[in-house]
Design a protein around this motif. Structure first.
Motif, PDB file in Angstrom:
ATOM      1  N   ARG A  66       0.863  -1.187   0.000  1.00 50.94           N
ATOM      2  CA  ARG A  66       0.000   0.000   0.000  1.00 50.94           C
ATOM      3  C   ARG A  66       0.896   1.232   0.000  1.00 50.94           C
ATOM      4  NH1 ARG A  66      -2.170   3.911   3.037  1.00 50.94           N
ATOM      5  NH2 ARG A  66      -4.318   4.511   2.635  1.00 50.94           N
ATOM      6  N   VAL A  67       0.606   2.155  -0.898  1.00 54.20           N
ATOM      7  CA  VAL A  67       1.326   3.417  -0.978  1.00 54.20           C
ATOM      8  C   VAL A  67       0.311   4.521  -0.709  1.00 54.20           C
ATOM      9  CG1 VAL A  67       2.664   4.956  -2.448  1.00 54.20           C
ATOM     10  CG2 VAL A  67       2.919   2.489  -2.693  1.00 54.20           C
ATOM     11  N   GLY A  68       0.594   5.390   0.247  1.00 54.72           N
ATOM     12  CA  GLY A  68      -0.344   6.447   0.605  1.00 54.72           C
ATOM     13  C   GLY A  68       0.278   7.822   0.537  1.00 54.72           C
ATOM     14  N   LEU A  69      -0.576   8.816   0.300  1.00 56.37           N
ATOM     15  CA  LEU A  69      -0.141  10.205   0.239  1.00 56.37           C
ATOM     16  C   LEU A  69      -1.262  11.071   0.781  1.00 56.37           C
ATOM     17  CD1 LEU A  69       1.899  12.365  -0.853  1.00 56.37           C
ATOM     18  CD2 LEU A  69       0.584  12.303  -2.977  1.00 56.37           C
ATOM     19  N   ARG A  70      -0.940  11.928   1.731  1.00 57.09           N
ATOM     20  CA  ARG A  70      -1.926  12.886   2.251  1.00 57.09           C
ATOM     21  C   ARG A  70      -1.447  14.286   1.906  1.00 57.09           C
ATOM     22  NH1 ARG A  70      -6.146  14.257   5.268  1.00 57.09           N
ATOM     23  NH2 ARG A  70      -5.972  15.965   6.724  1.00 57.09           N
ATOM     24  N   PHE A  71      -2.324  15.038   1.289  1.00 57.09           N
ATOM     25  CA  PHE A  71      -2.032  16.409   0.873  1.00 57.09           C
ATOM     26  C   PHE A  71      -2.969  17.332   1.634  1.00 57.09           C
ATOM     27  CE2 PHE A  71      -3.114  20.049  -1.818  1.00 57.09           C
ATOM     28  CZ  PHE A  71      -1.855  20.541  -2.104  1.00 57.09           C
ATOM     29  N   GLU A  72      -2.415  18.401   2.194  1.00 55.75           N
ATOM     30  CA  GLU A  72      -3.250  19.347   2.935  1.00 55.75           C
ATOM     31  C   GLU A  72      -2.665  20.734   2.806  1.00 55.75           C
ATOM     32  OE1 GLU A  72      -4.938  20.045   7.468  1.00 55.75           O
ATOM     33  OE2 GLU A  72      -3.795  18.253   6.995  1.00 55.75           O
ATOM     34  N   ILE A  73      -3.522  21.690   2.507  1.00 56.78           N
ATOM     35  CA  ILE A  73      -3.147  23.099   2.545  1.00 56.78           C
ATOM     36  C   ILE A  73      -3.692  23.668   3.845  1.00 56.78           C
ATOM     37  CG2 ILE A  73      -3.485  25.369   1.523  1.00 56.78           C
ATOM     38  CD1 ILE A  73      -3.716  23.988  -1.193  1.00 56.78           C
ATOM     39  N   GLU A  74      -2.814  24.243   4.619  1.00 57.99           N
ATOM     40  CA  GLU A  74      -3.224  24.811   5.895  1.00 57.99           C
ATOM     41  C   GLU A  74      -2.980  26.320   5.855  1.00 57.99           C
ATOM     42  OE1 GLU A  74      -1.991  24.570  10.615  1.00 57.99           O
ATOM     43  OE2 GLU A  74      -1.342  23.006   9.242  1.00 57.99           O
ATOM     44  N   HIS A  75      -4.008  27.075   6.081  1.00 60.63           N
ATOM     45  CA  HIS A  75      -3.887  28.532   6.122  1.00 60.63           C
ATOM     46  C   HIS A  75      -3.322  28.940   7.477  1.00 60.63           C
ATOM     47  CE1 HIS A  75      -6.256  29.154   2.448  1.00 60.63           C
ATOM     48  NE2 HIS A  75      -6.864  28.029   2.839  1.00 60.63           N
ATOM     49  N   VAL A  76      -2.240  29.672   7.464  1.00 54.18           N
ATOM     50  CA  VAL A  76      -1.641  30.164   8.705  1.00 54.18           C
ATOM     51  C   VAL A  76      -1.559  31.675   8.621  1.00 54.18           C
ATOM     52  CG1 VAL A  76      -0.371  28.061   9.235  1.00 54.18           C
ATOM     53  CG2 VAL A  76       0.690  29.783   7.828  1.00 54.18           C
ATOM     54  N   GLY A  77      -1.870  32.308   9.716  1.00 53.55           N
ATOM     55  CA  GLY A  77      -1.859  33.761   9.708  1.00 53.55           C
ATOM     56  C   GLY A  77      -3.098  34.299   9.007  1.00 53.55           C
ATOM     57  N   VAL A  78      -3.308  35.602   9.106  1.00 57.61           N
ATOM     58  CA  VAL A  78      -4.467  36.255   8.495  1.00 57.61           C
ATOM     59  C   VAL A  78      -3.993  37.032   7.285  1.00 57.61           C
ATOM     60  CG1 VAL A  78      -6.342  37.898   8.899  1.00 57.61           C
ATOM     61  CG2 VAL A  78      -5.558  36.400  10.751  1.00 57.61           C
ATOM     62  N   ARG A  79      -4.620  36.805   6.166  1.00 56.98           N
ATOM     63  CA  ARG A  79      -4.288  37.529   4.917  1.00 56.98           C
ATOM     64  C   ARG A  79      -5.552  37.944   4.235  1.00 56.98           C
ATOM     65  NH1 ARG A  79       0.953  38.209   5.528  1.00 56.98           N
ATOM     66  NH2 ARG A  79       2.068  36.334   5.888  1.00 56.98           N
TER      67      ARG A  79
END
Length: 79
Positions: A66-79
């Motif tokens: 089994r090959v797995g990949l987790r992708f996540e964009i996390e917003h940090v700070g206020v823009r």
């Protein structure tokens, strides 16, 4: 030569490989699974904020890798 099947999942969508491919060595199976998940990521990640991808490789007996990949964009700070 053994036949291997590469089942894919992207979040909740599962696609079973009914055809498979003959591959000579288990090292080649690992390389092919790595290439396959990279190709899958190129297709489904653009526009995603969170995505979990996996490829499960099986032979005629059952799962072998089994090959797995987790992708996540996390917003940090206020823009």
């Amino acid at each position: 030569m053994p036949r291997y099947y590469f089942d894919t999942s992207a979040n909740e969508k599962f696609v079973s490989d009914d055809v498979g491919v003959e591959i000579a060595s288990f090292e080649d199976v690992k390389r092919e699974a790595s290439r396959a998940i990279a190709d899958l990521a190129k297709d489904v990640l653009p526009g995603s904020e969170v995505r979990t991808l996996a490829i499960q490789v099986r032979d005629e007996v059952g799962p072998v890798l089994r090959v797995g990949l987790r992708f996540e964009i996390e917003h940090v700070g206020v823009r």
